[in-house]
Design a protein around this motif. Structure first.
Motif, PDB file in Angstrom:
ATOM      1  N   THR A 158      91.175   0.294  54.909  1.00  0.00           N
ATOM      2  CA  THR A 158      92.097  -0.606  53.928  1.00  0.00           C
ATOM      3  C   THR A 158      91.444  -0.710  52.652  1.00  0.00           C
ATOM      4  O   THR A 158      91.899  -1.364  51.983  1.00  0.00           O
ATOM      5  N   ASP A 159      90.133   0.111  52.246  1.00  0.00           N
ATOM      6  CA  ASP A 159      89.942  -0.020  50.833  1.00  0.00           C
ATOM      7  C   ASP A 159      91.067   0.440  50.027  1.00  0.00           C
ATOM      8  O   ASP A 159      91.782   1.401  50.363  1.00  0.00           O
ATOM      9  N   ARG A 160      91.079   0.063  48.731  1.00  0.00           N
ATOM     10  CA  ARG A 160      92.019   0.286  47.691  1.00  0.00           C
ATOM     11  C   ARG A 160      93.269   0.042  48.116  1.00  0.00           C
ATOM     12  O   ARG A 160      94.436   0.260  47.619  1.00  0.00           O
ATOM     13  N   ASN A 161      93.377  -1.109  48.908  1.00  0.00           N
ATOM     14  CA  ASN A 161      94.561  -1.581  49.624  1.00  0.00           C
ATOM     15  C   ASN A 161      95.624  -0.557  49.662  1.00  0.00           C
ATOM     16  O   ASN A 161      96.773  -0.986  49.416  1.00  0.00           O
ATOM     17  N   GLU A 162      95.114   0.444  50.576  1.00  0.00           N
ATOM     18  CA  GLU A 162      96.357   1.389  50.886  1.00  0.00           C
ATOM     19  C   GLU A 162      96.903   1.349  52.414  1.00  0.00           C
ATOM     20  O   GLU A 162      97.559   1.973  52.723  1.00  0.00           O
ATOM     21  N   SER A 163      95.899   0.667  53.132  1.00  0.00           N
ATOM     22  CA  SER A 163      96.265   0.449  54.635  1.00  0.00           C
ATOM     23  C   SER A 163      96.409   1.965  55.138  1.00  0.00           C
ATOM     24  O   SER A 163      97.654   2.293  55.785  1.00  0.00           O
ATOM     25  N   GLU A 164      95.311   2.888  55.032  1.00  0.00           N
ATOM     26  CA  GLU A 164      95.715   4.223  55.220  1.00  0.00           C
ATOM     27  C   GLU A 164      95.303   4.691  56.534  1.00  0.00           C
ATOM     28  O   GLU A 164      94.171   4.184  57.254  1.00  0.00           O
TER      29      GLU A 164
ATOM     30  N   LEU B   4      83.677   1.981  61.683  1.00  0.00           N
ATOM     31  CA  LEU B   4      84.345   1.126  60.664  1.00  0.00           C
ATOM     32  C   LEU B   4      83.790  -0.072  60.138  1.00  0.00           C
ATOM     33  O   LEU B   4      82.949  -0.794  60.773  1.00  0.00           O
ATOM     34  N   THR B   5      84.215  -0.648  59.026  1.00  0.00           N
ATOM     35  CA  THR B   5      83.678  -1.971  58.840  1.00  0.00           C
ATOM     36  C   THR B   5      84.099  -3.080  59.516  1.00  0.00           C
ATOM     37  O   THR B   5      85.087  -2.805  60.230  1.00  0.00           O
ATOM     38  N   ASP B   6      83.491  -3.920  59.585  1.00  0.00           N
ATOM     39  CA  ASP B   6      83.505  -5.156  60.324  1.00  0.00           C
ATOM     40  C   ASP B   6      85.046  -5.491  60.080  1.00  0.00           C
ATOM     41  O   ASP B   6      86.169  -5.947  61.018  1.00  0.00           O
ATOM     42  N   ASP B   7      85.503  -5.749  58.925  1.00  0.00           N
ATOM     43  CA  ASP B   7      86.990  -6.135  58.598  1.00  0.00           C
ATOM     44  C   ASP B   7      87.800  -5.383  58.816  1.00  0.00           C
ATOM     45  O   ASP B   7      88.866  -5.458  59.487  1.00  0.00           O
ATOM     46  N   ASP B   8      87.683  -3.866  58.841  1.00  0.00           N
ATOM     47  CA  ASP B   8      88.636  -2.813  59.341  1.00  0.00           C
ATOM     48  C   ASP B   8      88.596  -2.795  60.752  1.00  0.00           C
ATOM     49  O   ASP B   8      89.963  -2.347  61.195  1.00  0.00           O
ATOM     50  N   ARG B   9      87.608  -2.927  61.438  1.00  0.00           N
ATOM     51  CA  ARG B   9      87.502  -3.136  62.981  1.00  0.00           C
ATOM     52  C   ARG B   9      88.413  -4.021  63.470  1.00  0.00           C
ATOM     53  O   ARG B   9      89.230  -4.025  64.260  1.00  0.00           O
ATOM     54  N   LYS B  10      88.573  -5.308  62.775  1.00  0.00           N
ATOM     55  CA  LYS B  10      89.336  -6.184  63.203  1.00  0.00           C
ATOM     56  C   LYS B  10      90.822  -6.082  62.696  1.00  0.00           C
ATOM     57  O   LYS B  10      91.526  -6.293  63.575  1.00  0.00           O
ATOM     58  N   LYS B  11      91.045  -5.726  61.728  1.00  0.00           N
ATOM     59  CA  LYS B  11      92.359  -5.278  61.159  1.00  0.00           C
ATOM     60  C   LYS B  11      92.807  -3.979  62.277  1.00  0.00           C
ATOM     61  O   LYS B  11      94.274  -4.161  62.876  1.00  0.00           O
ATOM     62  N   PHE B  12      92.218  -3.065  62.588  1.00  0.00           N
ATOM     63  CA  PHE B  12      92.645  -1.916  63.507  1.00  0.00           C
ATOM     64  C   PHE B  12      93.018  -2.679  64.958  1.00  0.00           C
ATOM     65  O   PHE B  12      93.949  -2.356  65.575  1.00  0.00           O
ATOM     66  N   ASP B  13      91.901  -3.387  65.417  1.00  0.00           N
ATOM     67  CA  ASP B  13      91.946  -3.768  66.902  1.00  0.00           C
ATOM     68  C   ASP B  13      93.284  -4.805  66.825  1.00  0.00           C
ATOM     69  O   ASP B  13      93.853  -4.890  67.988  1.00  0.00           O
ATOM     70  N   ALA B  14      93.806  -5.500  65.656  1.00  0.00           N
ATOM     71  CA  ALA B  14      94.810  -6.300  65.798  1.00  0.00           C
ATOM     72  C   ALA B  14      96.145  -5.702  65.698  1.00  0.00           C
ATOM     73  O   ALA B  14      97.148  -6.452  65.943  1.00  0.00           O
ATOM     74  N   LEU B  15      96.122  -4.469  65.388  1.00  0.00           N
ATOM     75  CA  LEU B  15      97.383  -3.828  65.384  1.00  0.00           C
ATOM     76  C   LEU B  15      98.074  -3.578  66.684  1.00  0.00           C
ATOM     77  O   LEU B  15      97.077  -3.577  67.875  1.00  0.00           O
ATOM     78  N   PRO B  16      99.456  -3.631  67.120  1.00  0.00           N
ATOM     79  CA  PRO B  16      99.942  -3.355  68.121  1.00  0.00           C
ATOM     80  C   PRO B  16      99.755  -2.056  68.722  1.00  0.00           C
ATOM     81  O   PRO B  16      99.549  -1.152  67.793  1.00  0.00           O
ATOM     82  N   ASP B  17     100.124  -1.731  69.986  1.00  0.00           N
ATOM     83  CA  ASP B  17      99.871  -0.373  70.414  1.00  0.00           C
ATOM     84  C   ASP B  17     100.540   0.691  69.609  1.00  0.00           C
ATOM     85  O   ASP B  17     100.304   1.647  69.450  1.00  0.00           O
ATOM     86  N   GLN B  18     101.999   0.260  69.303  1.00  0.00           N
ATOM     87  CA  GLN B  18     102.910   1.117  68.605  1.00  0.00           C
ATOM     88  C   GLN B  18     103.038   0.667  66.974  1.00  0.00           C
ATOM     89  O   GLN B  18     103.105  -0.528  66.974  1.00  0.00           O
TER      90      GLN B  18
END
Length: 170
Positions: free
Chosen positions: A143-149, A73-87
């Motif tokens: 998270t590219d194209r602002n779709e949070s896919e 993942l890009t650094d930005d996407d990795r940070k966003k994914f890691d910040a997500l809750p478990d559910q």
């Protein structure tokens, strides 16, 4: 074929609606890291992926046995994914006939847009679904194209709920 040759080949010979199959075929002949990096960089250029859902899921699961997809993942996407809750609550918008698919979003508004149709596709029966999933069941995150896919295996989804699409005709 190296990644830059693969990108040039895909962009020269395939439009966005026909790119998935050759992308997955090229990935089969690459080392896991190169394959996942190519997928990360090229997936958002693929449209109308529904017919390839099983192939996409199988390819990502096979490669992920050898390499954790989060490592590319890009650094930005990795940070966003890691910040997500478990559910996490995920949303999917599509035609009613294809509501059980691999592509989901963390953003309801994005899913509603896909329910109505996008980029040359119109859905006659706009449908919106939501589900709560473990973030550890995610196969890839963009998270590219602002779709949070998020990509998920639609055959392993917990029960999903169909909800109304705001602004859609009843």
């Amino acid at each position: 074929m190296n990644p830059s040759e693969a990108v040039a080949y895909l962009n020269r010979w395939y439009g966005s609606h026909e790119r998935v199959e050759p992308l997955l075929a090229i990935m089969q002949d690459m080392e896991p890291r190169e394959a996942l990096e190519l997928f990360r960089d090229e997936w958002s250029g693929c449209d109308d992926t529904r017919a390839y859902t099983t192939h996409v899921v199988d390819t990502l699961e096979a490669i992920s046995y050898d390499l954790d997809w989060r490592d590319v993942l890009t650094d930005d996407d990795r940070k966003k994914f890691d910040a997500l809750p478990d559910q996490i609550m995920v949303w999917r918008g599509s035609d009613e006939s294809t509501i059980k698919g691999a592509c989901w979003s963390l953003d309801r508004k994005v899913a509603e847009k896909f329910a109505r149709g996008h980029r040359m596709m119109c859905n006659p029966r706009p449908t919106l679904a939501r589900a709560v999933v473990s973030k550890w069941d995610v196969l890839f995150f963009f998270t590219d194209r602002n779709e949070s896919e998020v990509l998920l295996d639609p055959f392993d989804l917990p029960e999903m709920e169909i909800v109304s699409v705001k602004g859609a005709a009843a």
